[in-house]
Design an enzyme around this catalytic site. Sequence first.
Site, short mmCIF file in Angstrom:
data_model
loop_
_atom_site.label_atom_id
_atom_site.label_comp_id
_atom_site.label_asym_id
_atom_site.label_seq_id
_atom_site.Cartn_x
_atom_site.Cartn_y
_atom_site.Cartn_z
N LYS A 67 0.68 -1.09 -0.05
CA LYS A 67 -0.05 0.25 0.06
C LYS A 67 0.85 1.36 0.11
CE LYS A 67 -3.99 1.70 2.89
NZ LYS A 67 -4.72 1.57 3.82
N SER A 140 -9.68 1.17 2.93
CA SER A 140 -8.63 1.99 1.97
C SER A 140 -7.79 1.25 1.42
CB SER A 140 -8.10 3.23 2.88
OG SER A 140 -7.21 2.63 3.74
N SER A 164 -9.41 -1.20 6.98
CA SER A 164 -9.12 -0.93 5.70
C SER A 164 -8.29 -2.22 5.08
CB SER A 164 -8.09 0.36 5.91
OG SER A 164 -8.84 1.40 5.76
#
Lengths: 461, 96
Positions: A67, A140, A164
């Site tokens: 990420k 996310s 997330s």
Amino acid sequence: MNIAELKKNIKDKKISPSEILDIYFKKAYVVNKDTNCFISITEDYTRKRLQNSKIESELSFIPGVIKDNINIKGTITTAGSRILENYKSPYTATVVEKLGNFSLIGKGNLDAFAFGSSTENSGFGVTKNPLDTSKVPGGSSGGVAAAVVSGVSLFGIGTDTGGSVRQPASFCGLVGLKPTYGLCSRFGLIAMGSSFDVPGIIATNVSDTALVLNSIAGFDKKDSTSINIEKKDYTKLKDDSKLKVGILKMPKDGVSTEIAKAFDDSVKLFSKLNIDLVEIDFKYISYSLAIYYILVPAEISANMSRYDGIRFGFHPDKNFESISDFYKDARSKFEDEVKRRVMIGTYTLSQGYYDAYYNKATQIRNLIKNEFKEVFKDIDFLISPTTPTLPFNIGEKTKDPLSMYLSDLFTVPANLVGYPAISIPNKKIDNLYSGLQIMGRPFEEDRLLSLSYLIENQLWK
Amino acid sequence: MSIKLSKEEILKIANLSRLDLTDKEIDNFRDSISEIINYISIINEVDIAGIDNFFQVNDSSNILREDSENKATDFELDPSNFIDTDESYIKVKKVL
């Protein structure tokens, strides 16, 4: 292809490291065009790094996605925000160091600074769910999940502040693990809510998840909230007998009928396995989401103060009469949701509101923690759906931030109390995926993964 | 009781947050932030008399290290991350 299979092929010399890079990068460009799962594809970086590399770690040459709010020296780390568009990481996060010489395929797209549940708040465009491109991949860590489900990476590392990792894993039919707070180092993660954030794992199955956890878990003196405990081998399955599993009592509203039905089916499965079940009705858990959306924006407003136009990212290139104007010009690069959360946090921390919101929320967090401690004396695990609905349409919730926040209903409690939780895919409903969440006691990831392995095999029978 | 933040309140929070807002943003944030504040206000129902604050899930505090010379991190300053640098200084724009 899973990690164990590719590892064997590498060991048996059926595939060379450079062939892996050729195959996976070629695929990455194609998949990225369709889904926008990467903010950057790191081909030059990875080819250079793995030159003359040998098998030296559990995940050597295995393709992975990180990420883009996790620092890796030699790459740009944007956190999904235009304010960090050209920010070059000055160091590498501990969890990434621990992965060793894996093949970094790219940096995954995310909601700016990880503020969101759909990856629609990214400053670099929406990521589409590869299984149905009209749907969000969740967020996310949506870019990471999209890359893994598309097969351009066999695992991914995301961050989980309120779901997330688990929520995008569930929307993409993958396994998502949020470890206990303190098990895996936060050093090098771009901070969101520091007392909630943890790095987490997304993979295609439970065994691969355990293998990655073996690599990233462990004490780190660079993170003062890291806990020094004895190292475990998470790939060794525990044979737990006489398990007692709590079923979270479903809230009166907010849960879709499809999800309620899928959860009923999971509960039936547990009883078929002769696992003792008991329904748990928490007194304070219904306040989780409200206190989460007080405490996390408060921590956000403090953490985001470092973006001042001087130290990180975008620098205004003109002269100002006051330093305040300089800051405001730099911070105009923030995406809408970033501005919104900074403002909510500033409001709840400001004079006149601090006691009513922030202070009170920290007290309720204490009540919830005590309630969890009490409940987990009697049960080993707690199960619930991962999300209250199936994956939603792109654009469906962007105009209504509160409805987006409500999609974190089942995932935030684990972060409030720091407990580990995993999402395992259910069977498809109307061609869409959802997840079963299992929460365990702190630092009992070995038992959590063992039960998950058992359930994973049963759910897909 | 439903709260609706005034335009002045939004501007005050924005200023404290060091944010400049356009008129459209002011309207948008007035609506969405008011709605969120109304939602989080359900915590008013909870009786918290005598309950301690809770900030850290792992009960750890005051993590100290030996007071000895050591390199904190493998940190390398990349000059291209800043507007301008001059040897060991970061140059910033004039604010006057």
